[in-house]
Write an enzyme that holds these catalytic residues in place. Structure first.
Site, PDB file in Angstrom:
ATOM      1  N   GLY A 321       0.827  -1.199   0.000  1.00  0.00           N
ATOM      2  CA  GLY A 321       0.000   0.000   0.000  1.00  0.00           C
ATOM      3  C   GLY A 321       0.863   1.252   0.000  1.00  0.00           C
ATOM      4  O   GLY A 321       1.933   1.309  -0.624  1.00  0.00           O
ATOM      5  N   SER A 322       0.424   2.234   0.759  1.00  0.00           N
ATOM      6  CA  SER A 322       1.086   3.539   0.713  1.00  0.00           C
ATOM      7  C   SER A 322       2.499   3.519   1.291  1.00  0.00           C
ATOM      8  O   SER A 322       3.277   4.439   1.059  1.00  0.00           O
ATOM      9  CB  SER A 322       0.255   4.570   1.476  1.00  0.00           C
ATOM     10  OG  SER A 322      -1.031   4.636   0.897  1.00  0.00           O
ATOM     11  N   THR A 323       2.834   2.479   2.056  1.00  0.00           N
ATOM     12  CA  THR A 323       4.206   2.434   2.561  1.00  0.00           C
ATOM     13  C   THR A 323       5.191   2.264   1.407  1.00  0.00           C
ATOM     14  O   THR A 323       6.393   2.440   1.565  1.00  0.00           O
ATOM     15  CB  THR A 323       4.408   1.264   3.553  1.00  0.00           C
ATOM     16  OG1 THR A 323       4.147   0.027   2.877  1.00  0.00           O
ATOM     17  CG2 THR A 323       3.487   1.383   4.752  1.00  0.00           C
TER      18      THR A 323
END
Lengths: 620, 378
Positions: A321-323
Site C-alpha cells: 500500500g502507501s508504505t
C-alpha cells in the site's frame, strides 16, 4: 630267528616313517599357526577388536540460544525417564503393574513394553515412560525395593522458557525424520534420543547447535552384554548461539501485537540489519514438538485459519500500500522524471485511457509536491510518477531497497514477496503488462507484495543514508551476534533525494496535517518518522492462502483492509526501523502506527544493552 | 636268538628305575598347562575346571604309574578279552546308551558315566597288537591274513558310526591303519584301501547325519553361516589369529574371556592357549606333544616283543591322532569333530583313558626286555 630280525628291521623302518610323518604333521600345524598368528595376525586382531569392542554414541548437549544480552531463549533441562530391565525382574508384567500404581502407565503401554523387552536381550533396558515429573521420580525412588529391574535415569529436554513469545523465531526441535537421514551423514541422527532443529533458528543453525557426537567404547561379550567401559570421548557440546534479538523488545512486541487477531512486526537495527524483534500473532507453544507432536495438536495448529505456525513477519506477503510510496517518489527523483519542485495536481482521480484511478481523498489534494504527497499520502501524485517511470524502472529502484527478493535473513522459509516487471508478468502469468497496472503498483497495490521484514529493511535502507543492510539474527553462522566487519555498501542513491523522502516521512508523523500525527513518540525530545499504509485486500496474503482461510469470504473481518506502518527513530540519528502489519486491521494510521510508535518508544527508552555499531556513514 | 621261556624277574626297584621318567615328566607338564588353560578359561578361577582337572591329573598319573608296573604279559593275556568287552560295551551303548549332545556315546554305570568308545581305542590297539604279534612278516603280507584284523577294525568303527561319533571312527581307523603299517603291510594295500574309500565317499555322504554333512559344508565355507554352524570355527580362528607372536597375555585372551569362544574349556582349549600365549606358547605346547610322540616311537623300537612294540607305537599314534585332529580342527584345517586335546581339555573320561593308555605304554616300555611267545599257552 631271521624272521624276528626281519620283523624288527621292518618295524624300525616303518616306525621311522611314522615318526617322520608325525613330525611333518606337527610342522604343518606349526606352519598353520604361523600363518594365522603372524601372517594374518593383524587382520585377526582387528576382527577380535571389533568383536570385543562396541562403540556407543554419546549425545552432546545442544547449544543454548541466547538473546543479545545473554538471556536464555532455549536451553536444556534434565528430564527423568523410567526404564525396566527384564533380566533383573522376576515377573515383568507384575513389576510394570506395580509401577503403574505410582505413575500413569496405560495397559496398552505395559503390553508394548513387555513385547519390546521380550524382543531384545534380557539385559537391555526398555523405556517405560519419559519426562517424569519430580513427584513421580520420588514416588518411584522411594518404592525402588519393591520394583526390581526398574531404573530411573536422566536425559535432557529442550526448554523454551519464553514459550510462545519467541516460538516463531526459534522454531523447535523434534525427532529425526526419514528424509533428514538421507542427506545428513552425522552419526548423531542415529540416536533415538537425538532431537534435530525443525524450524526457525533451531533449524538454520542446527549444525552449530547440535555439536558432535561423543563415543564411549565398551567391551562387550558374545551376547552384547557390557563388561566394562574402555574409554570415553564426550564429544563436542553444541555451541551457544547469541542472537541479535532483544528479549525485552521481543516480549513487548508480542504483547503489543497480542490484542490483534493476526499481525506481524519487525524491528531492526538500521545500521547493521540486526533483528531486535520479530513478532507474529497468533503463536504456538514450541514444547508441543519435543517428543513428536500429537496428531490432534498438529491438526489444530495446521488447520487454524490464522496460521499460528507461520511467522508472518517474514513469511506473510502483503500489498504494501502507501508504505510503498517512498519507492515511487525516490525512483521518480533518481530517474529524473520529477524533482523537488515538481507539483502534480490531484483532483481526486487520474484518468488513463478510459479508466479512472481514484485518490483515497475524494475531493483531491490539489497541487502537491513530493514531500506533501508523502505527508498526505496522495495517491494521484504517485500514480502519475509511476506512469512517468514505467513499471520496470520503478521495480529497479524498489529492488535496490530489498523488495521482491528474499532479504536473506538466517531463518528457513522466508518468502520473497513480489515486485512485478513486464518480464515478470510475462513469465508468471503469460500476459502482457497493462499501463494501468503500473499506476496501481505506484501506490503499492496490484501485484506488489512485501513481507513486514522487507518493509523494515526498506525503511532501514532509506534512513541509514542509503546503505544495503540486510537483516540477520546470528550473523554468518558464527556463534555470536557480532556486527558486520566492513560497513555495508552504499546503494548509490543521491543524498538529497533520500533527504527529500525522509522529510516527507518526518512530516507524516510530525506535521499537524500528517497522516500519523496522532502517533508521535511519547518520549520527549525524540522524534520518529514513518509512513502509513492501508492496503486493499485484493490479493490474498500467502499466509492466508496457506491456511485456507481466504475461502471464508462471508466473514466481514476478512474483507477489511490491512493496516500498515513503517517508521524509524530517532529522526536525527536513526537507529531503529520498524514495520507493522495488522491483517484486516483497517486504517494504517489508526491501527498500525500506534503499535509501531510504541515499539520504537520502547526500543529508545530501554536502549539496547549491547553497544551499537557505528552507523555506516560514521565509520572512519 | 635264544628263546627264554621264563620271564626275567624284574624287582620293583628295577621296574621303577626303568620307567621312562622323561615321558612322565612331559605328560605332567602338559597336564599342568591344561590346568593353567582351564584356570584362564574360567576367567581366572580354579573353579569349576582347573581344580578338578588337577585332581584328576594327580590321580590319573598315579594310576598310570601303577599300571606301568604291571607285567606286559598281563596286557597280552587280556588283549582279546579287552577287545571283546570293548565291542560289547559299544553294542550296549548303542542299545541302552542315552543321548548326550545329539549322540549316544555314554553308558551309565551308576556313579560313573563311561564312554566306551574311549576304552575301545585302547582295546583295539591291544587286540591288533596281539594278532600281529603272532604274525611273521610273510604272514602279514598274505591278504587273507589281514581279514581278521580288518574285521577287528571294522566292527568297532561300524558301532561307533551308529552312535554316531565320526571323530572316534576316524581315530579308530587312523590308529588301526598305523598298526597295519607298523606291522609291515605293503604300501600298495594302503593305496588300494584309500582308493576304495574315496570311491565309496558318496555312499558315506549318503549315510551321514545331517549335522555331520552340515559340518563338512561349513568347514568348506565357514563364512556361509557365520552365526550358525560356522560360528565356532570363525571365532576360533579370530581368537587364535589375534594372539599374534607373544599372545595377549595369560588371562587376557579377550575372545575366550568374553565368551566369544564356545567350548573354550573342552574342544577349544588350545584356542584359548594360543590366544593368550601366542605363536610362542602354541608352538612350544605342540613341541611338547611331539616330544611325547617321538619318545613313544623311540621306546617302541627298543622293545623286544612285537606285541610291546605295536602297543607302544599304537598308543603313541593314538595320542598323535588326538592332538593333530584337535589342533587342526581349531585352526580350521579340518572340519569340526568333537575330539579333545589330550591332558589339556576338560573331561574326566578323556583324561583317564589317555593316562590309562600311557600306563600300558609305560608298562610295555618297562618290560621291553620281556619276550612273549608267539602262541603262549596259559
Amino acid at each position: 630267528m631271521q624272521q624276528e630280525a626281519d620283523r624288527l628291521r621292518w618295524f624300525k623302518r616303518r616306525s621311522l616313517l611314522l615318526g617322520m610323518g608325525t613330525v611333518g604333521l606337527f610342522g604343518t600345524l606349526a606352519g598353520r599357526l604361523w600363518y594365522l598368528q603372524m601372517e594374518q595376525g593383524q587382520r585377526y586382531q582387528l576382527l577380535s577388536e571389533s568383536n570385543r569392542v562396541s562403540e556407543r554414541l554419546i549425545l552432546p548437549p545442544r547449544g543454548r540460544i541466547l538473546d543479545r544480552t545473554g538471556r536464555p531463549l532455549a536451553d536444556n533441562v534434565p528430564t527423568y525417564r523410567v526404564r525396566v530391565v527384564r533380566e533383573l525382574t522376576r515377573d515383568l508384567p507384575g513389576t510394570l503393574e506395580n509401577l503403574a500404581q505410582l505413575v500413569p502407565v496405560s495397559p496398552e503401554r505395559i503390553a508394548e513394553v513387555v513385547r519390546q523387552a521380550q524382543a531384545r536381550p534380557r539385559f537391555v533396558p526398555v523405556v517405560v515412560r519419559e519426562d517424569l515429573s519430580w513427584e513421580e521420580v520420588s514416588a518411584i525412588a522411594v518404592r525402588a525395593p519393591e520394583l526390581p529391574g526398574v531404573i530411573l535415569d536422566a536425559g535432557t529436554v529442550r526448554r523454551y522458557p519464553e514459550g510462545i513469545t519467541i516460538a516463531h523465531v526459534l522454531g523447535y526441535v523434534g525427532p529425526v525424520a526419514e528424509p533428514e537421514l538421507k542427506d545428513d551423514r552425522d552419526p548423531l541422527l542415529q540416536l533415538p534420543e537425538f532431537r534435530i532443529g525443525k524450524q526457525g533458528i533451531e533449524r538454520s543453525y542446527d549444525p552449530i547447535l547440535r555439536g558432535s557426537a561423543g563415543r564411549s567404547r565398551v567391551e562387550v561379550n558374545a551376547v552384547g552384554r557390557e563388561i566394562r567401559a574402555l574409554d570415553r570421548d564426550e564429544g563436542t557440546p553444541g555451541q551457544d548461539l547469541v542472537l541479535s534479538l532483544d528479549l525485552d523488545l521481543q516480549r513487548f512486541c508480542m504483547n503489543r501485537l497480542a490484542p490483534e487477531t493476526s499481525a506481524a512486526a519487525a524491528l531492526i537495527d538500521v545500521r547493521d540489519g540486526g533483528v531486535l524483534a520479530l513478532g507474529s500473532v497468533p503463536s504456538f507453544d514450541p514444547t508441543l514438538f519435543q517428543n513428536g507432536i500429537s496428531s490432534r495438536n498438529w491438526a489444530s495448529l495446521r488447520d487454524d485459519a490464522l496460521a499460528p505456525m507461520v511467522n508472518k513477519a517474514f513469511k506473510g506477503e502483503y500489498p504494501p500500500g502507501s508504505t510503498f510510496k517512498m519507492m515511487t517518489a525516490l525512483a521518480g527523483l533518481e530517474a529524473g522524471v520529477i524533482d523537488r519542485h515538481t507539483r502534480i495536481r490531484c483532483t481526486g482521480s487520474i484518468r488513463l485511457g478510459n479508466i479512472e484511478f481514484h485518490c483515497w481523498k475524494k475531493g483531491g489534494h490539489g497541487a502537491v509536491d513530493l514531500v506533501q504527497s508523502l505527508e498526505h499520502s496522495c495517491d494521484v501524485y504517485h500514480y502519475d510518477v509511476a506512469r512517468r517511470l514505467g513499471i520496470d524502472r520503478l521495480a529497479e529502484y524498489a529492488a535496490r531497497f530489498g523488495l521482491g527478493a528474499r532479504t536473506g535473513i538466517d531463518l528457513p522459509g522466508e518468502r520473497p514477496g513480489v515486485m512485478p516487471t513486464v518480464a515478470w508478468k510475462r513469465a508468471r502469468l503469460d500476459q502482457p503488462w497493462h499501463k494501468g497496472e503500473t499506476l496501481i503498483s505506484g501506490i503499492g497495490q496490484g501485484f506488489v507484495l512485501a513481507t513486514p521484514l522487507q518493509l523494515a529493511v526498506m525503511t532501514a535502507r532509506l534512513c541509514n543514508g542509503g546503505y544495503r543492510v540486510s537483516p540477520w539474527l546470528a550473523r554468518g553462522g558464527a556463534q555470536h551476534a557480532t556486527c558486520c566487519g566492513a560497513p555495508p555498501e552504499p546503494l548509490g542513491i543521491a543524498k538529497e533525494h533520500l533527504d527529500l523522502v525522509l522529510t516527507g516521512m518526518y512530516r507524516v508523523v510530525n506535521s499537524p496535517s500528517g497522516t500519523a500525527r496522532a502517533s508521535a513518540l511519547l518520549t520527549p525530545g525524540v522524534q520518529m518518522a514513518g509512513k502509513t499504509g492501508t492496503s486493499q485486500v485484493r490479493r490474498i496474503s500467502k499466509a492466508d492462502r496457506l491456511s485456507g482461510a481466504y475461502k471464508r469470504k462471508d466473514i466481514p473481518w476478512k474483507q477489511r483492509d490491512h493496516a500498515l506502518f513503517v517508521g524509524y527513530a530517532p529522526v536525527d540519528a536513526p537507529r531503529f526501523a520498524v514495520a507493522v502489519v495488522v491483517e484486516h486491521g483497517g486504517g494504517g494510521s489508526a491501527v498500525a502506527a500506534p503499535i509501531a510508535r510504541d515499539i520504537l518508544d520502547r526500543a529508545l527508552q530501554q536502549g539496547v544493552a549491547r553497544p551499537m555499531p557505528p552507523a555506516p556513514g560514521e565509520a572512519a | 636268538m635264544e628263546t627264554r621261556l621264563k620271564a626275567p624277574d624284574l624287582s620293583l626297584l628295577d621296574k621303577v628305575w626303568s620307567i621312562n621318567w622323561l615321558l612322565v615328566a612331559l605328560l605332567g607338564v602338559i597336564g599342568a598347562i591344561g590346568c593353567a588353560v582351564l584356570y584362564s578359561a574360567a576367567g581366572g578361577a580354579a573353579d569349576p575346571w582347573a581344580s578338578r582337572h588337577a585332581l584328576r591329573l594327580a590321580v590319573g598319573l598315579g594310576v598310570m604309574l601303577a599300571l606301568a608296573l604291571v607285567d606286559v604279559r598281563f596286557w597280552f593275556r587280556i588283549a582279546y578279552w579287552a577287545f571283546g568287552i570293548g565291542v560289547a560295551l559299544l553294542v550296549a551303548v548303542d542299545l541302552t546308551g542315552f543321548a548326550a549332545k545329539g549322540a549316544q556315546r555314554w553308558i551309565d554305570l551308576g556313579p560313573v558315566q563311561l564312554q566306551p568308545s574311549e576304552i575301545m581305542k585302547i582295546a583295539l590297539i591291544l587286540g591288533l597288537a596281539r594278532w600281529f604279534h603272532a604274525a611273521w612278516l610273510e604272514d602279514v603280507r598274505r591278504p587273507l591274513f589281514l581279514v581278521v584284523p580288518l574285521l577287528m577294525v571294522a566292527a568297532p568303527v561300524g558301532l561307533v558310526l551308529l552312535q554316531p561319533d565320526l571323530g572316534t571312527a576316524i581315530t579308530l581307523v587312523s590308529v588301526g591303519g598305523t598298526l597295519f603299517f607298523a606291522a609291515g603291510v605293503r604300501w600298495w594295500k594302503f593305496a588300494l584301501v584309500i582308493a576304495l574309500a574315496l570311491g565309496t565317499l558318496p555312499v558315506g555322504w549318503g549315510m551321514m547325519h545331517d549335522y555331520q554333512r552340515q559340518r563338512v559344508i561349513t568347514f568348506l565355507n565357514p563364512e556361509q553361516d557365520p552365526l550358525g554352524s560356522g560360528y565356532h570355527i570363525i571365532q576360533s580362528k579370530i581368537a587364535l589369529g589375534s594372539g599374534g607372536f607373544w599372545g595377549k597375555g595369560y588371562l587376557h585372551g579377550s575372545q575366550a574371556q568374553l565368551n566369544y569362544l564356545p567350548e573354550k574349556h573342552t574342544d577349544f582349549a588350545f584356542t584359548t592357549l594360543a590366544e593368550e600365549t601366542g605363536f610362542v606358547g602354541a608352538t612350544s605346547t605342540l613341541a611338547l606333544f611331539l616330544a611325547v610322540v617321538l619318545l613313544g616311537i623311540h621306546a617302541a623300537t627298543r622293545a623286544r616283543s612285537q606285541f610291546a612294540r605295536l602297543v607302544i607305537v599304537g598308543l603313541s599314534m593314538n595320542f598323535t591322532v588326538y592332538v593333530v585332529i584337535n589342533t587342526a580342527m581349531v585352526m580350521g584345517l579340518i572340519p569340526v569333530v568333537g575330539i579333545p586335546l589330550p591332558l589339556v581339555s576338560y573331561g574326566g573320561t578323556a583324561m583317564l583313558t589317555v593316562l590309562l593308555g600311557f600306563g600300558i605304554l609305560l608298562s610295555a616300555d618297562v618290560h621291553r626286555e620281556t619276550v612273549i611267545q608267539r602262541f603262549p599257552r596259559h
